[in-house]
Design an enzyme around this catalytic site. Structure first.
Site, mmCIF file in Angstrom:
data_model
loop_
_atom_site.group_PDB
_atom_site.id
_atom_site.type_symbol
_atom_site.label_atom_id
_atom_site.label_comp_id
_atom_site.label_asym_id
_atom_site.label_seq_id
_atom_site.Cartn_x
_atom_site.Cartn_y
_atom_site.Cartn_z
ATOM 1 N N GLY A 134 -0.238 -4.182 5.387
ATOM 2 C CA GLY A 134 0.060 -3.305 5.787
ATOM 3 C C GLY A 134 1.145 -3.039 7.500
ATOM 4 N N CYS A 135 2.013 -1.613 7.150
ATOM 5 C CA CYS A 135 2.801 -1.905 8.151
ATOM 6 C C CYS A 135 2.427 -2.424 9.910
ATOM 7 C CB CYS A 135 3.803 -0.645 8.655
ATOM 8 S SG CYS A 135 2.897 1.117 8.901
ATOM 9 N N PHE A 136 1.465 -1.363 10.295
ATOM 10 C CA PHE A 136 0.730 -1.805 11.692
ATOM 11 C C PHE A 136 -0.593 -3.378 11.662
ATOM 12 C CE2 PHE A 136 0.328 3.282 12.804
ATOM 13 C CZ PHE A 136 0.824 2.755 14.061
ATOM 14 N N ALA A 137 0.022 -3.363 10.569
ATOM 15 C CA ALA A 137 -0.588 -4.573 10.559
ATOM 16 C C ALA A 137 -0.267 -5.967 10.665
ATOM 17 C CB ALA A 137 -1.805 -4.956 9.353
#
Length: 325
Positions: A134-137
């Protein structure tokens, strides 16, 4: 030349994936699947591609492509693979969260490897199936991994991160309209964001004893793309030791850079880079991490994984200039 298939071709991540793959020297886009747009030219939906391609969306699938990219909403990749079969040698890169956690990684006869190159590069080079992070991850893990690798995360971690409007996808909602988003900031899913699962999984894979809280506050920003994340935790070393720790961990990373200067979002927008900056205050280490949520946070990282899977140069097709002005 690899033959590429893309499922779910109308969204933001698919649009960026198409743009990058059209300029990748070692691939050919075989089909782009979208039931709602079948027969329409790609450039009718992704208008930045006018003049770049005459390819049309299709509702037919070629099950023998070399690589399949799944650009579907969360929960839909698994359903798609249950209803559609592909050749045994077709490699699959999934951009949803369906297979990122260890408990979900095995699906039928497929085992998905978590596709964060800075963490799992060797496994990715041998993988047939990738769960793209994921992007935030991505932004948060890259800020934490050197500390976890040194087994020195012993206290709560506090994360504040803001993402652009493209992080919400193309479907309209009350918080994606221009009149709401412009000149506005808000938080959402405080302490409960779905990316916390994969973040904790990666941190504990390097430091099994980590059992503190990661307190994550995601924010909606009034810009289109990018993630600006700041996090801090207790750290007993000095700043030069921290910089050495991070520089050593990322010395072979193709796209992750540690900056001595303070950083800002325009340095990474339209690139596959993650740039990190460290700051020490009393007994706390502050780490700033910036990425483009659609590239290093999604489609660019997916192509980075494809390059690794097929033995290409890791940076192939990803030498991009930031939109600095």
């Amino acid at each position: 030349m690899l033959d590429i298939g893309i499922i779910g071709g109308a969204g933001y991540t698919a649009g960026e994936l198409i743009r990058l793959l059209l300029n990748h020297p070692k691939v050919n886009i075989n089909f782009i699947y979208s039931t709602s747009n079948a027969g329409n030219k790609i450039s009718k939906v992704h208008q930045d591609l006018i003049g770049n391609t005459d390819v049309e969306f299709t509702n037919k699938i070629n099950p023998k492509v070399d690589v399949l990219f799944l650009c579907l909403g969360h929960g839909n990749s698994k359903a798609f693979l249950e209803n559609n079969s592909f050749a045994a040698d077709t490699k699959i890169i999934d951009l949803s969260n369906d297979f990122r956690l260890a408990k979900d990684a095995v699906f039928k006869d497929k085992t998905f490897v978590y596709g964060l190159p800075e963490l799992n590069k060797e496994a990715i080079t041998k993988a047939n199936y990738i769960a793209n992070p994921g992007c935030f991850a991505t932004a948060i893990q890259l800020a934490l991994l050197p500390l976890a690798n040194s087994k020195i995360l012993h206290d709560d971690i506090h994360v504040n991160a803001v993402t652009g409007a493209t992080g919400a996808g193309t479907s309209l909602s009350s918080t994606t309209h221009f009149t709401w988003r412009d000149n506005n900031v808000s938080h959402y899913k405080a302490f409960t964001h779905q990316h916390l699962g994969e973040i904790n999984q990666s941190v504990t894979s390097l430091q099994s004893t980590f059992d503190s809280d990661i307190n994550f506050l995601p924010n909606r920003g009034n810009f289109s793309r990018g993630i600006f994340a700041t996090l801090y935790t207790k750290y007993e070393g000095n700043l030069s030791e921290a910089k050495q720790l991070y520089s050593e961990f990322y010395k072979a990373a193709a796209f992750t850079v540690v900056s001595d200067e303070e950083i800002h979002l325009k340095q990474v927008v339209n690139t596959n880079k993650c740039i990190l900056h460290l700051h020490k205050h009393d007994n706390k280490l502050l780490v700033t991490s910036i990425i483009d949520n659609l590239l290093k946070g999604a489609s660019g990282q997916a192509i980075q994984n494809m390059n690794l899977m097929f033995g290409f140069e890791e940076t192939e097709g990803l030498q991009l200039k930031a939109n600095y002005f």
